[in-house]
Design a protein around this motif. Sequence first.
Motif, PDB file in Angstrom:
ATOM      1  N   GLU A 168       0.839  -1.203   0.000  1.00 26.95           N
ATOM      2  CA  GLU A 168       0.000   0.000   0.000  1.00 26.95           C
ATOM      3  C   GLU A 168       0.874   1.253   0.000  1.00 26.95           C
ATOM      4  O   GLU A 168       0.589   2.234  -0.700  1.00 26.95           O
ATOM      5  CB  GLU A 168      -0.934  -0.004   1.207  1.00 26.95           C
ATOM      6  N   ASP A 169       1.944   1.219   0.792  1.00 32.50           N
ATOM      7  CA  ASP A 169       2.882   2.341   0.845  1.00 32.50           C
ATOM      8  C   ASP A 169       3.535   2.562  -0.523  1.00 32.50           C
ATOM      9  O   ASP A 169       3.579   3.692  -1.036  1.00 32.50           O
ATOM     10  CB  ASP A 169       3.939   2.056   1.914  1.00 32.50           C
ATOM     11  N   LEU A 170       4.030   1.486  -1.138  1.00 36.64           N
ATOM     12  CA  LEU A 170       4.730   1.599  -2.417  1.00 36.64           C
ATOM     13  C   LEU A 170       3.795   2.067  -3.530  1.00 36.64           C
ATOM     14  O   LEU A 170       4.165   2.907  -4.360  1.00 36.64           O
ATOM     15  CB  LEU A 170       5.357   0.260  -2.794  1.00 36.64           C
ATOM     16  N   LEU A 171       2.567   1.535  -3.550  1.00 29.99           N
ATOM     17  CA  LEU A 171       1.623   1.942  -4.595  1.00 29.99           C
ATOM     18  C   LEU A 171       1.171   3.385  -4.401  1.00 29.99           C
ATOM     19  O   LEU A 171       0.958   4.116  -5.374  1.00 29.99           O
ATOM     20  CB  LEU A 171       0.410   1.003  -4.607  1.00 29.99           C
ATOM     21  N   LEU A 186      -4.231   1.402  -9.961  1.00 34.00           N
ATOM     22  CA  LEU A 186      -3.714   0.199  -9.318  1.00 34.00           C
ATOM     23  C   LEU A 186      -3.979   0.187  -7.807  1.00 34.00           C
ATOM     24  O   LEU A 186      -4.128  -0.874  -7.210  1.00 34.00           O
ATOM     25  CB  LEU A 186      -2.208   0.073  -9.584  1.00 34.00           C
ATOM     26  N   LEU A 187      -4.056   1.370  -7.194  1.00 27.79           N
ATOM     27  CA  LEU A 187      -4.306   1.404  -5.757  1.00 27.79           C
ATOM     28  C   LEU A 187      -5.714   0.903  -5.451  1.00 27.79           C
ATOM     29  O   LEU A 187      -5.927   0.194  -4.454  1.00 27.79           O
ATOM     30  CB  LEU A 187      -4.112   2.830  -5.220  1.00 27.79           C
ATOM     31  N   ASP A 188      -6.691   1.228  -6.304  1.00 22.87           N
ATOM     32  CA  ASP A 188      -8.055   0.722  -6.118  1.00 22.87           C
ATOM     33  C   ASP A 188      -8.098  -0.789  -6.282  1.00 22.87           C
ATOM     34  O   ASP A 188      -8.760  -1.495  -5.512  1.00 22.87           O
ATOM     35  CB  ASP A 188      -9.010   1.377  -7.132  1.00 22.87           C
ATOM     36  N   VAL A 189      -7.394  -1.290  -7.306  1.00 23.17           N
ATOM     37  CA  VAL A 189      -7.330  -2.747  -7.516  1.00 23.17           C
ATOM     38  C   VAL A 189      -6.686  -3.418  -6.299  1.00 23.17           C
ATOM     39  O   VAL A 189      -7.140  -4.465  -5.830  1.00 23.17           O
ATOM     40  CB  VAL A 189      -6.533  -3.080  -8.795  1.00 23.17           C
ATOM     41  N   PHE A 190      -5.620  -2.791  -5.780  1.00 22.18           N
ATOM     42  CA  PHE A 190      -4.931  -3.356  -4.622  1.00 22.18           C
ATOM     43  C   PHE A 190      -5.857  -3.434  -3.410  1.00 22.18           C
ATOM     44  O   PHE A 190      -5.854  -4.431  -2.680  1.00 22.18           O
ATOM     45  CB  PHE A 190      -3.703  -2.517  -4.274  1.00 22.18           C
ATOM     46  N   HIS A 191      -6.642  -2.403  -3.168  1.00 16.41           N
ATOM     47  CA  HIS A 191      -7.535  -2.406  -1.997  1.00 16.41           C
ATOM     48  C   HIS A 191      -8.561  -3.534  -2.096  1.00 16.41           C
ATOM     49  O   HIS A 191      -8.883  -4.188  -1.100  1.00 16.41           O
ATOM     50  CB  HIS A 191      -8.233  -1.057  -1.864  1.00 16.41           C
ATOM     51  N   GLU A 192      -9.085  -3.765  -3.303  1.00 12.60           N
ATOM     52  CA  GLU A 192     -10.002  -4.894  -3.502  1.00 12.60           C
ATOM     53  C   GLU A 192      -9.294  -6.213  -3.202  1.00 12.60           C
ATOM     54  O   GLU A 192      -9.834  -7.088  -2.522  1.00 12.60           O
ATOM     55  CB  GLU A 192     -10.532  -4.899  -4.936  1.00 12.60           C
ATOM     56  N   PHE A 193      -8.089  -6.345  -3.729  1.00 10.61           N
ATOM     57  CA  PHE A 193      -7.300  -7.559  -3.502  1.00 10.61           C
ATOM     58  C   PHE A 193      -7.000  -7.746  -2.023  1.00 10.61           C
ATOM     59  O   PHE A 193      -7.103  -8.852  -1.481  1.00 10.61           O
ATOM     60  CB  PHE A 193      -6.003  -7.471  -4.292  1.00 10.61           C
ATOM     61  N   SER A 194      -6.639  -6.670  -1.345  1.00  9.06           N
ATOM     62  CA  SER A 194      -6.277  -6.735   0.067  1.00  9.06           C
ATOM     63  C   SER A 194      -7.429  -7.263   0.906  1.00  9.06           C
ATOM     64  O   SER A 194      -7.250  -8.148   1.750  1.00  9.06           O
ATOM     65  CB  SER A 194      -5.860  -5.343   0.550  1.00  9.06           C
ATOM     66  N   GLU A 195      -8.626  -6.724   0.657  1.00 13.05           N
ATOM     67  CA  GLU A 195      -9.792  -7.174   1.431  1.00 13.05           C
ATOM     68  C   GLU A 195     -10.105  -8.637   1.132  1.00 13.05           C
ATOM     69  O   GLU A 195     -10.447  -9.407   2.041  1.00 13.05           O
ATOM     70  CB  GLU A 195     -11.009  -6.299   1.097  1.00 13.05           C
ATOM     71  N   ALA A 196      -9.993  -9.033  -0.135  1.00 16.22           N
ATOM     72  CA  ALA A 196     -10.272 -10.421  -0.512  1.00 16.22           C
ATOM     73  C   ALA A 196      -9.285 -11.380   0.145  1.00 16.22           C
ATOM     74  O   ALA A 196      -9.663 -12.465   0.620  1.00 16.22           O
ATOM     75  CB  ALA A 196     -10.233 -10.572  -2.028  1.00 16.22           C
ATOM     76  N   LEU A 197      -8.015 -10.998   0.196  1.00 17.83           N
ATOM     77  CA  LEU A 197      -6.990 -11.865   0.788  1.00 17.83           C
ATOM     78  C   LEU A 197      -7.190 -12.006   2.295  1.00 17.83           C
ATOM     79  O   LEU A 197      -7.012 -13.088   2.863  1.00 17.83           O
ATOM     80  CB  LEU A 197      -5.600 -11.326   0.469  1.00 17.83           C
ATOM     81  N   LYS A 198      -7.551 -10.923   2.957  1.00 18.55           N
ATOM     82  CA  LYS A 198      -7.818 -10.993   4.399  1.00 18.55           C
ATOM     83  C   LYS A 198      -8.975 -11.940   4.699  1.00 18.55           C
ATOM     84  O   LYS A 198      -8.938 -12.703   5.667  1.00 18.55           O
ATOM     85  CB  LYS A 198      -8.130  -9.591   4.947  1.00 18.55           C
ATOM     86  N   LEU A 199     -10.007 -11.893   3.838  1.00 14.86           N
ATOM     87  CA  LEU A 199     -11.137 -12.806   4.018  1.00 14.86           C
ATOM     88  C   LEU A 199     -10.722 -14.248   3.746  1.00 14.86           C
ATOM     89  O   LEU A 199     -11.162 -15.170   4.432  1.00 14.86           O
ATOM     90  CB  LEU A 199     -12.283 -12.415   3.079  1.00 14.86           C
ATOM     91  N   GLU A 200      -9.855 -14.433   2.736  1.00 14.28           N
ATOM     92  CA  GLU A 200      -9.417 -15.790   2.381  1.00 14.28           C
ATOM     93  C   GLU A 200      -8.614 -16.428   3.512  1.00 14.28           C
ATOM     94  O   GLU A 200      -8.636 -17.651   3.680  1.00 14.28           O
ATOM     95  CB  GLU A 200      -8.587 -15.745   1.100  1.00 14.28           C
TER      96      GLU A 200
END
Length: 553
Positions: A168-171, A186-200
Amino acid sequence: MIKKRIRYIQRYQDILTALFHYGFGHLVRDLGLLDFVRTPKKKKDPNYYRSTAERLRLLLEELGPTFIKLGQVASTRSDIFPDYLISELSRLQDHVPPFSFQEVKAIIEEDLHAPLSDIFNSFEEEPIAAASIGQVHKALLPSGEQVVVKVRRPNIEKIVLTDLAILEDLLGLAEERLLWVKQFNLLDVFHEFSEALKLEMNYREEAQNTERILRQSEEDPYVEVPDIFNEFSSKRILTIGFVEGEKITSITEEAGYNLSKVAENFAKGLFQQIFVFGFFHGDPHPGNVFVKKDGTIALIDFGMVGRLSMEMRQNLALLVIGLKSRHTDKVLKALKNMKIVHDEVNQVLLKDDLDALRLRYYDVPISEISLGEAVQDLFSVANKHNCKIPSDLTILGKSLLSVERIVSTLDPELRIMDLIEPFGKTLIKERYDPRRLSSLLKDEVLDSIELVRDLPRELRALSKSVQHGKIKVEISVPEVDRLINKIDKVSNKVSFAIVLMSFSVIMVGIIVGASLTSEPTILLQLPAIEIGFVIAILMFLWIIFSIIRSGRF
C-alpha cells in the motif's frame, strides 16, 4: 510512511532488492528508494535475458504468498493488463514446502481446546496438498466420516499483513510519482485484492460461503458441495467432507464417464449459481472441480466467491442479449444500468469503440463466440474510457473463462451460448414480469407518499434555516473566470452608455432651459453650468479610464 518503512525495513530491503535482481531497478530509482536496496551483484544475472512478463512472474514467486496471490488476482484483470502479462501470470505456482506436523498439531489443539487424538479418530501426518496460505490433511471423525482438514500456515497472517502494508505504501508513492500507475487505478485494484486476501485467510468466511452454496445446491441435479463441520473448525482450521472423485480434466471415456454430459452439467451448475442465485464459485479451476463415479460434479474451495444482485443479473442478461444480437445501444444501456458508465465518460467515443468491438464479432457465428472472452473484451473497452468495473464482475469474467476452458477440454462441440441462453431469457422474463413491475410501482408510490408526508417538516426546517441565516448556496460553473470576464465587459459597457446618456441629457437640459428663459436668473448668473460641465467631463473621463485599464471592454 517513514515510520512504516523503518518498522518493516528488513522486508522493504527484501522486496526492493528482489526488484533490482529481476531487472526492475528503474522503478526503485523512480520511487526514490535506492537507499533501501542492498548492493546488487555486478555480474549479469540470467534473468536479464528473460521477458518482462516472465521476470515479473519469477519475482512474485520469490517474494512469497502475498505477491503470488496478488499476481493470481492480476491474471483475472484482462480489462487492465495486456494479454501477454495475463498469460504469464496465470502460470503462477505456489512453490511452498509443507510445514511440520508438530505445528499442525499445535494449531488444532490450541483452537479446538483438546488433544488431537481426542478430536479425530485418525489424522494423516502427511498433507495431501500444500499452498501458500495453508495445507490439507485427511482425517477421520469420531462419527466415522472421512474429512479433510485445512490448517492455516503458522504466522501467515502477520506475514501477509506486513506485505500488504508495504505494498500500500509503495503503490501510494507510485501514484504520486508515476503517471501510468495512476492511470491504471492500481491502488483501487490493490484495496479490492487486500480485502479479498484478508477474508481468504479467515476460514470462517470460507465455511459460511460453502454453507450458502450448499443450501443453494440442495435441489441442484448437477452439482453438490461437501458438508462443513463447524464444531471442528475455527478461523485457522476448516474441516469439510472428503470428496471421492476425479479431477474434472482427468476423466476419460474409457473410465466410463460421459464427457459431454459432465461438461453440460458442470456449466449448467455454475450458470445456476450465477444467474439464479447470484452467489457463485469465484475460482472454478480444474483443481477445485471433481467428478464422482455417478457423474455428479463436486465443487470445493469457496475462499473466493462472486456476488450479483438481482438487478445486476438482469442487466447482465440484457448485456448478453445485446452481444448476441450485436446491438451496440443495448450493450451501452446495459453498461449504464450496471453503473459501469458514469456521467463523466465520453459516451460518443465509448459507443464508437463498442461499435468496433461489435464489428470484430460480426462475421463470427454466435455459437462460436466465447462469452468469457467477449465479456473481458467489453470490460477492456470500458476500462479504456475510465469506467469502473465492480470487482464481482471481474470475478464473473474469470469464472466464465474457467468454465469455458473446462467445457472445451471435455467437449469442444458444446456451445456455451446455447447453455446460457435459457438463463438469460428467464431473467428477462422476470425483469418484465407484471408482478415484479407492480411491486416496483407499489414501492415507488410508497416512497412518494413518504416524501409528500415529510415535505412540510422539511420546509419548516428550511424556513428556520433561512431565518437564522444558515443557508449556504454553492454554485459551480465551468470556466467561471471567463463568465465573470464577460459579465464585467457587459456591465462596463452599460455603465459607459449610462454615463454618456446622462451627460447628454444634462447638457441638453441646460441648453433648453437657457433658451427658454428671456431674463437672466440667479441660476444662470452663477457659474453652476460651467462647474457641472467640468464635473461631468471629469466623471466621464474617469469611468472611461477605469474601463480601459481593466482590460474588460
